[in-house]
Design an enzyme around this catalytic site. Structure first.
Site, PDB file in Angstrom:
ATOM      1  N   GLU A   1     -15.673  -8.529  25.193  1.00 39.77           N
ATOM      2  CA  GLU A   1     -16.017  -7.691  26.341  1.00 39.77           C
ATOM      3  C   GLU A   1     -16.254  -6.223  25.920  1.00 39.77           C
ATOM      4  O   GLU A   1     -17.215  -5.601  26.355  1.00 39.77           O
ATOM      5  CB  GLU A   1     -14.857  -7.863  27.347  1.00 39.77           C
TER       6      GLU A   1
ATOM      7  N   ASP B   1      -9.452 -14.858  23.228  1.00 38.97           N
ATOM      8  CA  ASP B   1      -8.800 -14.734  24.543  1.00 38.97           C
ATOM      9  C   ASP B   1      -9.506 -15.531  25.647  1.00 38.97           C
ATOM     10  O   ASP B   1      -8.934 -15.747  26.707  1.00 38.97           O
ATOM     11  CB  ASP B   1      -8.758 -13.262  24.980  1.00 38.97           C
TER      12      ASP B   1
HETATM   13  O1  F6P Z   1      -8.676  -9.747  21.714  1.00 46.62           O
HETATM   14  C1  F6P Z   1      -8.144 -10.507  20.687  1.00 46.62           C
HETATM   15  C2  F6P Z   1      -6.731 -10.083  20.385  1.00 46.62           C
HETATM   16  O2  F6P Z   1      -6.225 -10.910  19.362  1.00 46.62           O
HETATM   17  C3  F6P Z   1      -5.792 -10.072  21.589  1.00 46.62           C
HETATM   18  O3  F6P Z   1      -5.364 -11.358  21.954  1.00 46.62           O
HETATM   19  C4  F6P Z   1      -4.717  -9.148  21.099  1.00 46.62           C
HETATM   20  O4  F6P Z   1      -4.063  -8.495  22.168  1.00 46.62           O
HETATM   21  C5  F6P Z   1      -5.481  -8.147  20.284  1.00 46.62           C
HETATM   22  O5  F6P Z   1      -6.703  -8.756  19.921  1.00 46.62           O
HETATM   23  C6  F6P Z   1      -4.761  -7.687  19.058  1.00 46.62           C
HETATM   24  O6  F6P Z   1      -5.525  -6.701  18.458  1.00 46.62           O
HETATM   25  P1  F6P Z   1      -5.251  -6.117  17.013  1.00 46.62           P
HETATM   26  O7  F6P Z   1      -5.896  -7.034  16.033  1.00 46.62           O
HETATM   27  O8  F6P Z   1      -5.876  -4.781  17.068  1.00 46.62           O
HETATM   28  O9  F6P Z   1      -3.773  -6.076  16.811  1.00 46.62           O
END
Ligand code: F6P
Length: 368
Positions: free
Chosen positions: A124, A148
């Site tokens: 998104e 997600d």
């Molecule tokens: O959007 C994918 C995701 O894995 C989410 O489920 C999670 O909240 C976020 O990204 C984690 O992001 P990062 O890799 O920045 O810790």
């Protein structure tokens, strides 16, 4: 007639933005192979939009050896970033970090480099940026990606099936240790503001309690379920909590510090539950966060196939001269929809979803 239809050989760019998801490499491979069959040239923009901000360092031509053997590999050969929004790009100045709008630089570089189209693979956030860049004149085709599964307009996103499979296996493994120690095990799963991963993995893994962002929970209802199981000689319980789950009337648990693009970092609900449950039930409780294991490693067959179909379809859309659209799965077909439709709001779990209804009918608690 489109430029491609006239037989002109196009030069296209591919980018992967946001958090990685299993299947990204399958999209890159399928898009590249499809483009080569049309006689086109394919370039990779590295680390989100960085390659269009700094092409000398972060732009690479994709050669056959680059995509050889990547179909079943997790991650992305182009690298990705969930920072680097060109409209709010962070630069260091003598007075500290500052945000500047580099979108004009991105558009200028895109044109200067002679690209005909950009295929952007993202969730998104990335697709929202694509929409803004499309308005500034970049012909874009989006490919929906996120573990997600929270994007509108597509039945499902690639990466989701892999994440659910990993999470389900984790819940399976927790059962035996929970049972042996007569404990409550709380596992926190990803998904941001949508509960798709927790719902699907929770039901597939046979969880006793599933907590979703869409259904604020009452901690006493969660404990009642555990007490009820205890009374029925079930001396262990499995609680699955989406990272975005929140107590009724309370707030989401956040990790300290947002990303540089001010994206909230969710996390900590399992730890909170792991403290509250033993206090209220007397049951020994352990909690864990499954975290990035859900995003790493090989994509499932489903994700590979979906990613391949979307990647190839994206190139065919460019060939038809259809831009500012996103390819999407409307089972059994791959269709395309305007980018605006995909980004207007997140796809969360509807409360009347059949999986929730079935879970409730089987006695699974949603803590409400
Ligand atoms: O959007 C994918 C995701 O894995 C989410 O489920 C999670 O909240 C976020 O990204 C984690 O992001 P990062 O890799 O920045 O810790």
């Amino acid at each position: 007639m489109t430029r491609a239809a006239k037989g002109r050989k196009l030069k296209i760019a591919l980018s992967t933005g946001g958090g990685d998801a299993p299947g990204l490499n399958a999209v890159i491979r399928a898009a590249t192979k499809t483009a080569w069959h049309l006689g086109w040239e394919v370039w990779g923009i590295q680390e989100g939009f960085e390659g269009l901000i700094d092409p000398r360092r972060k732009l690479v031509r994709i050669d056959p050896r680059d995509i050889s053997g990547i179909l079943n590999q997790g991650g992305t050969i182009l690298g990705t970033a969930n920072r680097g929004n060109p409209f709010k790009y962070q630069v260091q100045t003598a007075k500290g970090p500052k945000e500047v709008d580099l979108s004009a630089v991105v558009v200028r570089n895109f044109k200067k480099l002679g690209f005909d189209a950009l295929i952007a693979i993202g969730g998104e956030g990335t697709l929202g940026l694509c929409y803004q860049l499309a308005k500034k004149g970049i012909p874009i085709v989006g490919v929906p990606k996120t573990i997600d599964n929270d994007l509108q307009g597509t039945d499902v996103t690639f990466g989701f099936d892999t994440a659910v499979s990993v999470a389900t296996e984790a819940i399976d493994r927790l059962h035996s240790t929970a049972q042996s120690h007569r404990r409550v095990m709380v596992v926190e799963l990803m998904g941001r503001y949508a509960g798709w991963i927790a719902l699907n993995a929770g039901v597939s893994g046979g969880a006793d309690v599933i907590l979703l962002p869409e259904i604020p929970f009452d901690i006493e209802a969660v404990c009642d379920k555990i007490r009820d199981r205890e009374r029925r000689q079930k001396h262990f319980s499995i609680v699955v909590a989406a990272e975005g789950a929140l107590p009724r009337g309370g707030a989401r648990v956040l990790m300290e510090g947002a990303t540089t693009d001010h994206v909230e970092r969710l996390g900590g609900i399992a730890e909170w539950l792991g403290r509250e449950i033993p206090k209220r039930t007397g049951k020994e409780t352990r909690s864990l966060v499954l975290g990035h294991l859900q995003r790493g490693g090989q994509p499932t067959t489903f994700d590979r196939l979906l990613a391949t179909r979307l990647g190839s379809a994206a190139v065919r859309l460019v060939a038809e001269g259809k831009f500012n659209r996103m390819v999407a799965l409307r089972t059994p077909r791959i269709v395309s929809i305007p980018l605006t439709q995909a980004i207007k709001r997140l796809k969360t779990v509807p409360l009347d979803h059949d999986t929730i209804t079935s879970a409730r009918a089987m006695g699974i608690s949603f803590g409400d």
